[in-house]
Motif scaffolding. Structure first.
Motif, PDB file in Angstrom:
ATOM      1  N   UNK A   1     -11.247 -49.928  19.419  1.00 13.47           N
ATOM      2  CA  UNK A   1     -11.546 -48.660  18.982  1.00 13.47           C
ATOM      3  C   UNK A   1     -10.299 -47.639  18.371  1.00 13.47           C
ATOM      4  N   UNK A   2     -10.398 -47.109  17.366  1.00  9.34           N
ATOM      5  CA  UNK A   2      -9.250 -46.145  16.878  1.00  9.34           C
ATOM      6  C   UNK A   2     -10.011 -44.624  16.832  1.00  9.34           C
ATOM      7  N   UNK A   3      -9.037 -43.820  17.289  1.00 11.19           N
ATOM      8  CA  UNK A   3      -9.298 -42.331  17.147  1.00 11.19           C
ATOM      9  C   UNK A   3      -8.303 -41.672  16.467  1.00 11.19           C
ATOM     10  N   UNK A   4      -8.353 -40.607  15.393  1.00 14.60           N
ATOM     11  CA  UNK A   4      -7.646 -40.046  14.672  1.00 14.60           C
ATOM     12  C   UNK A   4      -8.010 -38.760  14.425  1.00 14.60           C
ATOM     13  N   UNK A   5      -7.430 -37.770  14.140  1.00 11.90           N
ATOM     14  CA  UNK A   5      -7.623 -36.398  13.683  1.00 11.90           C
ATOM     15  C   UNK A   5      -7.859 -36.287  12.128  1.00 11.90           C
ATOM     16  N   UNK A   6      -7.969 -34.875  11.433  1.00  8.69           N
ATOM     17  CA  UNK A   6      -7.876 -34.880  10.319  1.00  8.69           C
ATOM     18  C   UNK A   6      -7.628 -33.666   9.947  1.00  8.69           C
ATOM     19  N   UNK A   7      -7.186 -33.226   8.791  1.00  6.98           N
ATOM     20  CA  UNK A   7      -6.963 -31.723   8.428  1.00  6.98           C
ATOM     21  C   UNK A   7      -7.863 -31.225   7.156  1.00  6.98           C
ATOM     22  N   UNK A   8      -8.683 -32.018   6.789  1.00  5.04           N
ATOM     23  CA  UNK A   8      -9.855 -31.524   5.829  1.00  5.04           C
ATOM     24  C   UNK A   8     -10.819 -32.504   5.787  1.00  5.04           C
ATOM     25  N   UNK A   9     -12.167 -31.929   5.815  1.00  8.49           N
ATOM     26  CA  UNK A   9     -13.292 -32.406   5.632  1.00  8.49           C
ATOM     27  C   UNK A   9     -14.034 -31.769   4.503  1.00  8.49           C
ATOM     28  N   UNK A  10     -14.939 -32.279   3.799  1.00 14.04           N
ATOM     29  CA  UNK A  10     -15.539 -32.023   2.967  1.00 14.04           C
ATOM     30  C   UNK A  10     -17.105 -32.055   2.799  1.00 14.04           C
TER      31      UNK A  10
ATOM     32  N   UNK B   1     -13.110 -40.094  13.833  1.00 18.06           N
ATOM     33  CA  UNK B   1     -12.302 -39.130  13.393  1.00 18.06           C
ATOM     34  C   UNK B   1     -12.701 -37.994  13.990  1.00 18.06           C
ATOM     35  N   UNK B   2     -11.777 -37.440  14.819  1.00 18.16           N
ATOM     36  CA  UNK B   2     -12.023 -36.077  15.790  1.00 18.16           C
ATOM     37  C   UNK B   2     -11.764 -34.977  15.004  1.00 18.16           C
ATOM     38  N   UNK B   3     -12.727 -34.142  14.572  1.00 20.65           N
ATOM     39  CA  UNK B   3     -12.344 -33.093  13.604  1.00 20.65           C
ATOM     40  C   UNK B   3     -12.993 -32.013  13.887  1.00 20.65           C
ATOM     41  N   UNK B   4     -12.521 -30.598  14.123  1.00 22.32           N
ATOM     42  CA  UNK B   4     -13.413 -29.500  14.317  1.00 22.32           C
ATOM     43  C   UNK B   4     -13.834 -28.985  13.016  1.00 22.32           C
ATOM     44  N   UNK B   5     -14.891 -28.079  12.886  1.00 22.83           N
ATOM     45  CA  UNK B   5     -15.624 -27.426  11.808  1.00 22.83           C
ATOM     46  C   UNK B   5     -14.621 -26.579  10.979  1.00 22.83           C
ATOM     47  N   UNK B   6     -13.549 -26.105  11.745  1.00 23.24           N
ATOM     48  CA  UNK B   6     -12.513 -25.077  11.127  1.00 23.24           C
ATOM     49  C   UNK B   6     -12.013 -25.863   9.971  1.00 23.24           C
ATOM     50  N   UNK B   7     -11.980 -27.413  10.114  1.00 25.82           N
ATOM     51  CA  UNK B   7     -11.203 -27.948   8.886  1.00 25.82           C
ATOM     52  C   UNK B   7     -12.269 -28.377   7.678  1.00 25.82           C
ATOM     53  N   UNK B   8     -13.431 -27.755   7.737  1.00 26.98           N
ATOM     54  CA  UNK B   8     -14.127 -27.876   6.524  1.00 26.98           C
ATOM     55  C   UNK B   8     -13.896 -26.963   5.215  1.00 26.98           C
TER      56      UNK B   8
END
Length: 278
Positions: free
Chosen positions: A107-116, A149-156
């Motif tokens: 398994x790999x887990x990473x974050x993100x700065x933007x989701x569309x 991809x662990x990413x909060x909705x604030x990145x939408x």
């Protein structure tokens, strides 16, 4: 059907996402029997804390000053780790080799700065080629490694990821609040607060509001519904998160200033170029 309205701050959402990822059956199995690769960031640091009780070094971040990095070199703390059968190893210096040796059951887990709107994700790259993480995040799924991809909705963002990638770029920007960045797409399985709530209990989740003031900036308000015991399970969990703080090695949360260690590779920064006092 029992309904509850809840509001999650950004730090609460990150911790909730971390708990959900740690609860996934394939993650539990990989923790016992295989490998889990964690690429650092505040949300992924929360995942690391849930899995093994250790924080990760935070590198780039967005603050009121823009896109900045850590204020000093603290390489003794890992940014990316490989957890092998529950034991963690710093892999900052050998990420490509580590990925090449991982198996499809890992398994790999990473974050993100933007989701569309199409659930596609990307990370910002402020260092040349995105540093070592930037050179492997787009290839993890190509290797057959399940990537969360662990990413909060604030990145939408209400735009196409394609448009955002084409618009930015480290060498395209003339001046920037902090380092100029490009975007690197990350294929994988998105885990936001919506998915996290559904993983942690049998509930239906609907977003009914975004934003806030006086510490609630970036928050998301939800209505969750389901059988009363399942909804109450979420309410109890959230009651334990009300005072949660930002995850990450404390020393790495202090942001850079003009003349910091990353200045020689960061482009466009108006603080470094003395166009604005930092």
């Amino acid at each position: 059907m029992y309904k509850a309205q809840i509001t999650l701050s950004v730090p609460m959402g990150k911790r909730l996402i971390a708990k959900a990822i740690a609860a996934l059956p394939d993650v539990k199995k990989a923790l016992r029997e295989g490998n889990i690769l964690l690429k650092g960031g505040t949300t992924v640091s929360a995942v690391s804390e849930e899995l093994i009780g250790s924080s990760l070094r935070v590198s780039g971040r967005i603050t009121l000053r823009g896109t900045v990095s850590c204020n000093k070199n603290i390489l003794t703390y890992p940014h990316s780790i490989l957890i092998h059968k529950g034991e963690a190893q710093n892999v900052d210096s050998c990420l490509p080799q580590v990925v090449s040796e991982m198996r499809s059951s890992d398994i790999a887990v990473c974050g993100a700065n933007l989701i569309d709107a199409h659930r596609r994700a990307a990370m910002m790259a402020g260092s040349p080629l995105g540093g070592a993480p930037g050179q492997i995040v787009s290839t993890l799924e190509a290797e057959g490694i399940t990537t969360y991809i662990a990413v909060g909705l604030e990145k939408f963002a209400p735009c196409s990821l394609d448009d955002a990638i084409l618009e930015c770029g480290r060498k395209k920007i003339d001046t920037s609040m902090g380092m100029s960045v490009g975007l690197i797409p990350i294929p994988g399985r998105l885990i936001s607060e919506i998915e996290a709530l559904s993983i942690l209990a049998h509930v239906r989740v609907c977003v009914i509001g975004r934003g806030g003031i006086r510490g609630g900036e970036g928050s998301t308000t939800f209505v969750i519904s389901g059988e009363k015991p399942e909804v109450e399970k979420i309410l109890h969990l959230i009651s334990t998160l009300l005072m949660v703080s930002e995850s990450g090695v404390e020393e790495s949360l202090n942001e850079c200033s003009s003349g910091g260690p990353g200045c020689k590779t960061h482009l466009g920064c108006w603080y470094r170029n003395c166009l604005m006092k930092g």
